[in-house]
Structure formats: C-alpha cells, structure tokens
Design an enzyme around this catalytic site. Structure first.
Site, short mmCIF file in Angstrom:
data_model
loop_
_atom_site.label_atom_id
_atom_site.label_comp_id
_atom_site.label_asym_id
_atom_site.label_seq_id
_atom_site.Cartn_x
_atom_site.Cartn_y
_atom_site.Cartn_z
N GLY A 101 3.67 7.23 7.01
CA GLY A 101 2.36 6.74 7.43
C GLY A 101 1.66 7.48 8.54
N TYR A 154 -1.16 14.31 -1.83
CA TYR A 154 -1.98 13.46 -2.70
C TYR A 154 -3.12 14.26 -3.35
CZ TYR A 154 0.77 10.19 0.00
OH TYR A 154 1.84 9.55 0.60
N GLU A 210 10.11 8.05 6.23
CA GLU A 210 9.63 8.52 4.92
C GLU A 210 8.25 9.16 5.02
OE1 GLU A 210 9.38 4.82 2.80
OE2 GLU A 210 11.55 4.63 2.57
N PRO A 211 8.10 10.21 5.81
CA PRO A 211 6.78 10.83 5.90
C PRO A 211 6.44 11.63 4.65
CG PRO A 211 8.37 12.09 7.20
CD PRO A 211 9.12 10.92 6.61
N CYS A 217 -18.75 14.88 -15.31
CA CYS A 217 -19.97 14.13 -15.58
C CYS A 217 -19.99 12.76 -14.92
CB CYS A 217 -20.15 14.01 -17.08
SG CYS A 217 -20.08 15.62 -17.85
N GLU A 218 -19.88 12.74 -13.62
CA GLU A 218 -19.98 11.50 -12.84
C GLU A 218 -20.57 11.86 -11.49
OE1 GLU A 218 -16.89 8.69 -12.45
OE2 GLU A 218 -15.86 9.32 -14.28
N1 LLP Z 1 6.93 5.23 2.05
C1 LLP Z 1 6.32 4.36 1.23
C2 LLP Z 1 7.05 3.17 0.79
C3 LLP Z 1 5.01 4.61 0.79
O1 LLP Z 1 4.41 3.74 -0.02
C4 LLP Z 1 4.32 5.77 1.23
C5 LLP Z 1 2.96 6.07 0.78
C6 LLP Z 1 5.00 6.65 2.08
C7 LLP Z 1 6.30 6.34 2.48
C8 LLP Z 1 4.39 7.92 2.59
O2 LLP Z 1 3.29 7.68 3.39
P1 LLP Z 1 2.59 8.90 4.15
O3 LLP Z 1 3.56 9.41 5.19
O4 LLP Z 1 2.28 9.93 3.14
O5 LLP Z 1 1.39 8.31 4.75
N2 LLP Z 1 -3.00 8.48 -2.21
C9 LLP Z 1 -3.30 8.05 -0.86
C10 LLP Z 1 -2.06 7.73 -0.04
C11 LLP Z 1 -1.15 6.71 -0.68
C12 LLP Z 1 0.10 6.43 0.11
C13 LLP Z 1 1.05 5.58 -0.66
N3 LLP Z 1 2.29 5.33 -0.03
C14 LLP Z 1 -4.17 9.11 -0.19
O6 LLP Z 1 -4.48 10.11 -0.81
O7 LLP Z 1 -4.57 8.94 0.95
#
Ligand code: LLP
Length: 421
Positions: free
Chosen positions: A239, A375, A275-276, A346-347
């Site tokens: 996160g 992502y 879990e980054p 086309c959007e």
């Molecule tokens: N752990 C879990 C359980 C998660 O659901 C996620 C992300 C992460 C770790 C990793 O989070 P991060 O460190 O990447 O913030 N598609 C969206 C982001 C969706 C995140 C979903 N879960 C975007 O492009 O912003």
C-alpha cells in the site's frame, strides 16, 4: 528514484536509449529497469532490518516472469491472489515456502494447487473460505498454515476503488469478530493458525492510516495470545504510495514505513511480512508510445498517440495522473504547448491527460509515460483488437523482450469458430 534519465539529450532506461528499444520492438511497449526494481526491493528489505522479515512482492502489480525472477533471485517472496499467479511465481523459480496466498475468493481448486505445490501461508478472508481450506487440507492429509485477514475499519484516505480497510469493503473479517473467528479456526484440524494479516489499501501517501491499523493489530495480537493462539507472524499488506507527479510532495519512504512498523509492532517479537507491489514496480517501468497525429480541435490540440486505454487503463479507471515526457529532451527554455493526450480507442475515456503542458510534439515523436510499471501491462486488454503490447527488461546496457507482441494472426486465432458456422 529510478533509472530513467536523460543522457546527452536522449531518455535512457539505465544505459540503453529508449529510442533504440523503440526502433527494435516498435511502439507502444513497456520497459522496466532491473536496477530500479532491485533498488526498491532493497529499500524495503533494509527498512525491516533487525526484525525477522520477508518482503513478499505483490505480483499483481507487474507479473512478467522475468520481473518475478529478478526479485525472487534477490530473495523476495511473492504475494499471489490466484491460481494463475501462483503458477507464474513457481514457473519463475520462487519456492512455495516464499509464496503467500491472498484474495477474497480462493476456490477449492486454487487451494488444492497451492497445498500440493507448497505454500508459506494462506491469508484467509472469510469463514466459508476457512471451512473449504480446512476440508481440502484434511482431504490431502496436510495442515494449512494460515493468518486471518482482519478488516480494521480504518480509512486509508486513498482513491475509493483501491481502499480496502473500511467496514464497507469486501476484504477480511471485521476486527470486532476476530476472537470468535480465531476460536473457530483454532478448532479446525486442517489449519495451523500462525498469525494475523491486514491490508488497508493502495497508494497511501500518509503513514497515519497504517499506524492506526498496526496499533489495532498489536492489540489484537496480545489478546489472541492471551487466549492461547500462537501468533508468531504478522502480514502487514502493501500500500505505500509512489510520487506520480514529480512536482508533488514525495510520499513517505520505505525507511519511514519500516520505522513505523518497528515502533508499533516491534515489541511483539513476531516475524513480519509485507506485500508491496506499486512501490517496487511502479517507478521501475515506462510505457513508450509514438505520436500518430497532432490534431487541431476547436479549442484545443489533441496529441493522438499509438498507446491507448487498453494498454494503460489507470487514467481512465482511477483518473490517475502519469507524467508524460518526450523521449528527446526538450531544449532548455523552449516554449511549451498544451495538449489533450489521447489514444486511438473509440471512447472519450481514452484520454491520458487534459491540457497537459509539454514541449511541442509532432507526428513520429516518442513519448514516455512515467510510473507505468505497476498496474500497467497486467491490466491491459485487447479491446478494439489491439494486440497486447510487448514488455522489455533492461539491465545495464542490455535489453531483452520479455513478452513479445502477438501478431494479428496469433491474436485472432485464439478464437474458434463452431462447426455449425
Ligand atoms: N496486498 C494485497 C492483499 C493487495 O490487495 C494489494 C493490492 C497489495 C498487497 C499491493 O498493494 P500496493 O503495494 O501495490 O499498493 N490497480 C490499482 C491498484 C490495485 C491494488 C490492489 N491490491 C491501481 O492501478 O492503482
């Protein structure tokens, strides 16, 4: 910090000119920097030094096997959320005892796959999942190590579509019910309850919500231990946000985050997992695209590029900002133009930026979307029958295509026509 810099007026990925990659693979494409991926992984690893820990890269952010192998070889674990991700991590050489399985809807088949292939732990998100996991473990004659994901009801103060820690979100069990659910899990013979899991959302640019959540986890750890549960591992989720706009204030660093983890949870003597995803991969990747046309509108100019929303959906989906920079460095003091940067789909939603101030562009020029490593490619589709764009990995002065662009035939031949047609 990343390794995409101008050298002698040309944007480079590490030591490779981006234009050279474009000439070799065509546009659009994604390019990742090995040095940046490793640097970001190490920042987290160092931030937790002194605590027993494992950095489990959330591979949903960018899941090409070459990226997974780069990080896995450096010692990273993986956070997976599907059978496909589990198999990909294994294919990239990550051992099962470094893979954690998250996600609200694990099926019995996915659970079986991971229990058979080896898994570090499941982060269980509901009672029905717990029952299925217990049943599959008993059927296989094994014991499944689990943490239970608690929903701490904390506002992550991020985009609503990527906040996960409020009670209205589908994730985890309400922390208020934790005692009851842990007691149920403790009584199941196929489960070994080893810890607590929490993940409150993505792209957090303030540490306060983490602090609130981790304080709740600390309290819960002591309570569950008092009830006889052997809580020895805390999975704190991902996160931490990244700076999407160079001009904005920088979000907290992994070292600030690590200090917070130590302050809130260090006294418990637990093994820490994080879990980054975004912070490791986000600024380690660019999407590179070519200008097709510069089109005069009534009151604006459109920069029509060959990349589109199907290749990078974040602006359309989350109103996300990505810095867009020319691959040839603009001359100092050049007068800026303003463009609406759009793709060919086309959007109207196929808009990357409005009124974006940029150096003047012309047809054939290359632009790079920064912070596109996380992502980006993983969320791409073939909407409008646009083949998935290739991925390239750079390492020093070498580069390799790590996923090739399918030909039109490869793309369309995936369809099969029923024999009655
Ligand atoms: N752990 C879990 C359980 C998660 O659901 C996620 C992300 C992460 C770790 C990793 O989070 P991060 O460190 O990447 O913030 N598609 C969206 C982001 C969706 C995140 C979903 N879960 C975007 O492009 O912003």
């Amino acid at each position: 910090m990343d390794h995409f810099l101008y050298k002698n007026g040309a944007l480079h990925a590490e030591d490779v000119p981006v234009a050279e990659i474009a000439a070799a693979v065509g546009t659009p494409f994604y390019v990742y920097s090995t040095a940046t991926l490793l640097r970001h992984f190490k920042l987290f690893d160092d931030a937790l030094e002194g605590m027993d820990h494992l950095v489990c890269y959330a591979m949903k952010a960018a899941s090409n096997q070459a990226i997974l192998k780069t990080l896995g070889d450096a010692g990273a674990g993986m956070d997976v959320v599907s059978g496909g991700e589990y198999m990909r991590a294994k294919a990239a050489g990550v051992p099962g005892d470094r893979i954690v399985f998250s996600g609200v809807g694990k099926t019995a088949d996915e659970i079986r796959l991971a229990l058979t292939g080896g898994i570090r732990q499941f982060n269980v998100e509901s009672e029905p999942e717990m029952q299925v996991l217990n049943a599959v473990a008993l059927e296989l004659g094994v014991v499944a190590p689990i943490t239970i994901r608690v929903n701490p009801d904390v506002d992550a103060k991020t985009h609503a579509k990527i906040a996960t820690g409020k009670s209205e979100n589908k994730f985890g069990i309400p922390i208020s019910r934790a005692h009851e659910v842990y007691a149920m899990a403790g009584a199941m013979k196929g489960l070994d309850v080893i810890g607590i899991d929490v993940h409150i959302g993505s792209q957090l640019t303030d540490l306060a919500p983490f602090e609130a959540a981790y304080n709740k986890v600390a309290e819960l750890t002591e309570e569950l231990r008092a009830q006889g549960h052997n809580i020895k591992r805390l999975d704190l989720g991902g996160g931490l946000g990244i700076p999407y706009e160079r001009s904005n204030e920088a979000p907290p660093l992994p070292s600030d985050y690590g200090a917070l983890v130590k302050r809130t949870l260090g006294h418990l003597g637990c093994e820490i997992e994080i879990e980054p995803g975004r912070l490791i991969a986000g600024n380690a990747g660019l999407m590179v695209s070519e200008v097709i046309y510069v089109k005069e509108g009534e009151d604006r100019e459109f920069l029509i590029i060959d990349g589109a929303m199907n290749d990078l959906i974040r602006p359309a989906m989350y109103d996300a900002h990505h810095d867009i920079v020319p691959v040839v460095e603009p001359a100092a003091g050049i007068e800026m133009a303003k463009y609406d940067v759009v793709g060919p789909v086309c959007e109207s939603g196929d808009t990357f930026a409005k009124h974006r101030e940029m150096a003047p562009m012309k047809s054939g020029d290359l632009v790079a979307f920064r912070s596109a490593g996380a992502y980006g490619a993983v969320m791409a589709s073939e909407y409008n029958s646009r083949p998935l764009i290739p991925e390239v990995l750079v390492n020093g002065d070498q580069f390799a295509v790590i996923r090739a662009r399918p030909t039109f035939d490869e793309m369309i031949n995936r369809d099969t026509i029923p024999e009655w047609l």
